[in-house]
Design an enzyme around this catalytic site. Structure first.
Site, PDB file in Angstrom:
ATOM      1  N   ARG A 129      13.665  48.192  20.846  1.00  0.00           N
ATOM      2  CA  ARG A 129      14.466  46.895  20.209  1.00  0.00           C
ATOM      3  C   ARG A 129      15.905  46.699  20.742  1.00  0.00           C
ATOM      4  NH1 ARG A 129      18.391  49.545  17.790  1.00  0.00           N
ATOM      5  NH2 ARG A 129      17.108  51.399  16.550  1.00  0.00           N
ATOM      6  N   TYR A 169      19.167  20.493  13.449  1.00  0.00           N
ATOM      7  CA  TYR A 169      17.926  21.055  13.025  1.00  0.00           C
ATOM      8  C   TYR A 169      18.995  22.067  11.786  1.00  0.00           C
ATOM      9  CZ  TYR A 169      13.815  24.849  11.960  1.00  0.00           C
ATOM     10  OH  TYR A 169      12.664  25.220  12.104  1.00  0.00           O
ATOM     11  N   ASP A 178      22.461  24.009  21.482  1.00  0.00           N
ATOM     12  CA  ASP A 178      20.798  24.167  21.348  1.00  0.00           C
ATOM     13  C   ASP A 178      19.921  22.976  22.106  1.00  0.00           C
ATOM     14  OD1 ASP A 178      18.303  24.359  20.314  1.00  0.00           O
ATOM     15  OD2 ASP A 178      19.118  24.268  18.554  1.00  0.00           O
ATOM     16  N   LYS A 219       9.172  25.972  20.518  1.00  0.00           N
ATOM     17  CA  LYS A 219       9.221  24.929  20.461  1.00  0.00           C
ATOM     18  C   LYS A 219       8.413  24.846  21.918  1.00  0.00           C
ATOM     19  CE  LYS A 219      10.262  24.690  16.314  1.00  0.00           C
ATOM     20  NZ  LYS A 219      11.984  24.468  15.667  1.00  0.00           N
TER      21      LYS A 219
HETATM   22  C1  LIG Z   1      12.260  25.283  15.318  1.00  0.00           C
HETATM   23  C2  LIG Z   1      14.096  24.856  15.600  1.00  0.00           C
HETATM   24  C3  LIG Z   1      15.198  26.385  15.691  1.00  0.00           C
HETATM   25  C4  LIG Z   1      14.458  27.372  14.984  1.00  0.00           C
HETATM   26  O1  LIG Z   1      13.418  28.357  15.502  1.00  0.00           O
HETATM   27  P1  LIG Z   1      12.885  28.999  14.525  1.00  0.00           P
HETATM   28  O2  LIG Z   1      12.290  29.440  16.546  1.00  0.00           O
HETATM   29  O3  LIG Z   1      11.789  28.176  14.294  1.00  0.00           O
HETATM   30  O4  LIG Z   1      13.585  30.151  13.916  1.00  0.00           O
HETATM   31  C5  LIG Z   1      15.562  25.331  15.550  1.00  0.00           C
HETATM   32  N1  LIG Z   1      16.827  24.717  16.781  1.00  0.00           N
HETATM   33  C6  LIG Z   1      15.820  23.668  16.953  1.00  0.00           C
HETATM   34  C7  LIG Z   1      16.384  22.626  17.286  1.00  0.00           C
HETATM   35  C8  LIG Z   1      14.481  23.444  16.502  1.00  0.00           C
HETATM   36  O5  LIG Z   1      13.828  22.679  16.533  1.00  0.00           O
END
Ligand SMILES: *Cc1c(COP(=O)(O)O)cnc(C)c1O
Length: 407
Positions: A53, A106, A178, A203
């Site tokens: 963890r 997002y 992000d 992604k």
């Molecule tokens: C998918 C996504 C997230 C969230 O990520 P998860 O892995 O689905 O929790 C945050 N920011 C962006 C730009 C995303 O495309």
């Protein structure tokens, strides 16, 4: 430990060699170590990992690689992108604090701020971060975090990271970007004044739709140690298997991105001239002064996500999507397959229609995440969809000009 450190700037090498040499026997590929705990030689003896963890060798291998991508110390990986964001918020925000967030980040990020953090006494102002004045005006004495995406999703607006970073810093707020859509191979927010880069590794970093994960990257040792403490205390670390499989996808990140970004630019240009398409958004289509921004921020291209609007709203979207064979209808981006999303009924289904339209997401908008297929295969598939929504052209030989008008 991987021998590749953040001093090496050959991004392709960082990625291809990710995890190499991490483990006993100097393996080329990082070993998968699922062990939840690690043995000590004696009481008081030091060991690199104690409990998974807190840290794990396989997770560490991925962290070293993701950090190196942004010229930073090892990243911290989390169970998902939203788990990474949650840890960041817990690390830097407390009751009474204020956040300035991009209005088209997002959807899960918006929900986290407006429906979760709000209950803990943290207020968020959502602004158009492509407008510097809007951001400056939203700042308050208690603003502790400025959170943006560039390009945004699915509206594909750009944010001037250097300028927003400067005003966030002068207000004493942490600037978070992000970077999921471009990744450190395509844009390095930390070089433009961001205090932390945020990732959904689900992604492009993984790239093959086989693992959900997230990461935080920072060069600020104090923030890093606070984040490590929060992760240990709240427990949302990435699982070893997810780290291991993400590491395999990571090796081809730059080459995937180069190809996907280039194909996206070509598909966006092609879409612009197609009947039935009202508008197309992709950073490559932006002209004028904003091109300078793109040149300053984008390293290898303008991303592989395109948004385009069909003229006929939801009905057109339905008929268009029914014809597609190659492009897969899913809520996802960044995979090797070309993916398509109808934001109005999918990612933004729970946003009131008026708000959604006001934020640039009309009923007929589609989001395309370009994969690794040949550009011709993608355009042929889209053409099939468009043929279903464009009214039948006049029989050959008649009024070719007005045929174009109908379209
Ligand atoms: C998918 C996504 C997230 C969230 O990520 P998860 O892995 O689905 O929790 C945050 N920011 C962006 C730009 C995303 O495309």
């Amino acid at each position: 430990m991987s021998r590749l450190s953040h001093e090496i700037t050959d991004i392709a090498a960082i990625c291809a060699h990710a995890g190499a040499g991490s483990g006993d026997g100097n393996p080329l590929v990082a070993p998968l170590v699922p062990s939840s705990t690690f043995c000590r030689d004696a009481i008081g003896s030091d060991c690199e990992h104690q409990y998974s963890r807190v840290s794990n060798p396989t997770v560490s291998a991925l962290e070293t690689a993701i950090g190196a991508l942004e010229g930073a110390p090892p990243a911290l990986c989390f169970a998902s992108g939203l788990a990474a964001e949650t840890a960041l918020f817990l690390a830097v925000l407390k009751q009474g604090d204020h956040v300035v967030c991009g209005r088209s980040v997002y959807g899960g990020t918006t929900r986290l701020f407006s429906q979760v953090l709000a209950d803990f006494g943290v207020q968020t102002t959502f602004v158009n971060t492509s407008n510097i004045d809007d951001v400056a005006q939203a700042l308050r004495p208690n603003t502790k975090l400025v959170f943006v995406e560039s390009p945004t999703n699915p509206t594909l607006e750009l944010t001037d990271l250097r300028r927003i970073g400067a005003i966030a810093r002068s207000a004493g707020a942490l600037f978070a970007v992000d970077n999921t859509f471009l990744t450190g191979a395509g844009q390095r927010p930390l070089d433009h004044g961001a205090g932390v880069s945020v990732y959904s590794t689900t992604k492009y970093i993984d790239g093959h739709s086989v693992a959900v994960g997230g990461a935080l990257v920072t060069r600020d040792e104090e923030l890093l140690s606070r984040l490590r403490f929060i992760r240990k205390s709240t427990g949302a670390i990435l699982a070893p298997f997810s780290a291991w499989i993400t590491l395999q996808g990571f090796k081809t990140l730059p080459i995937r991105l180069e190809r996907q970004f280039r194909t996206a630019t070509r598909v966006a240009a092609w879409l612009q001239s197609q009947p039935g398409v009202a508008s197309v958004r992709h950073p490559s289509l932006i002209e004028g002064k904003a091109r300078e921004l793109i040149k300053a921020q984008h390293l290898i291209g303008d991303g592989a996500v395109i948004a385009f609007e069909l003229e006929g709203g939801i009905e057109d979207a339905r008929r268009f999507l029914a014809e597609l064979e190659l492009c897969r209808l899913v809520e996802h981006v960044g995979s090797v397959e070309t993916l398509i999303t109808h934001p109005a009924t999918m990612t933004h289904a729970d946003v009131p229609r008026e708000d959604r339209i006001a934020s640039g997401i009309p009923d007929g908008l589609l989001r395309l995440s370009i994969g690794l297929e040949a550009v011709e295969s993608i355009t042929a598939d889209l053409k099939r969809g468009l043929a279903a929504i464009v009214r039948k052209p006049f029989p050959v030989g008649e009024e070719v000009e007005s045929c174009a008008l109908i379209a």
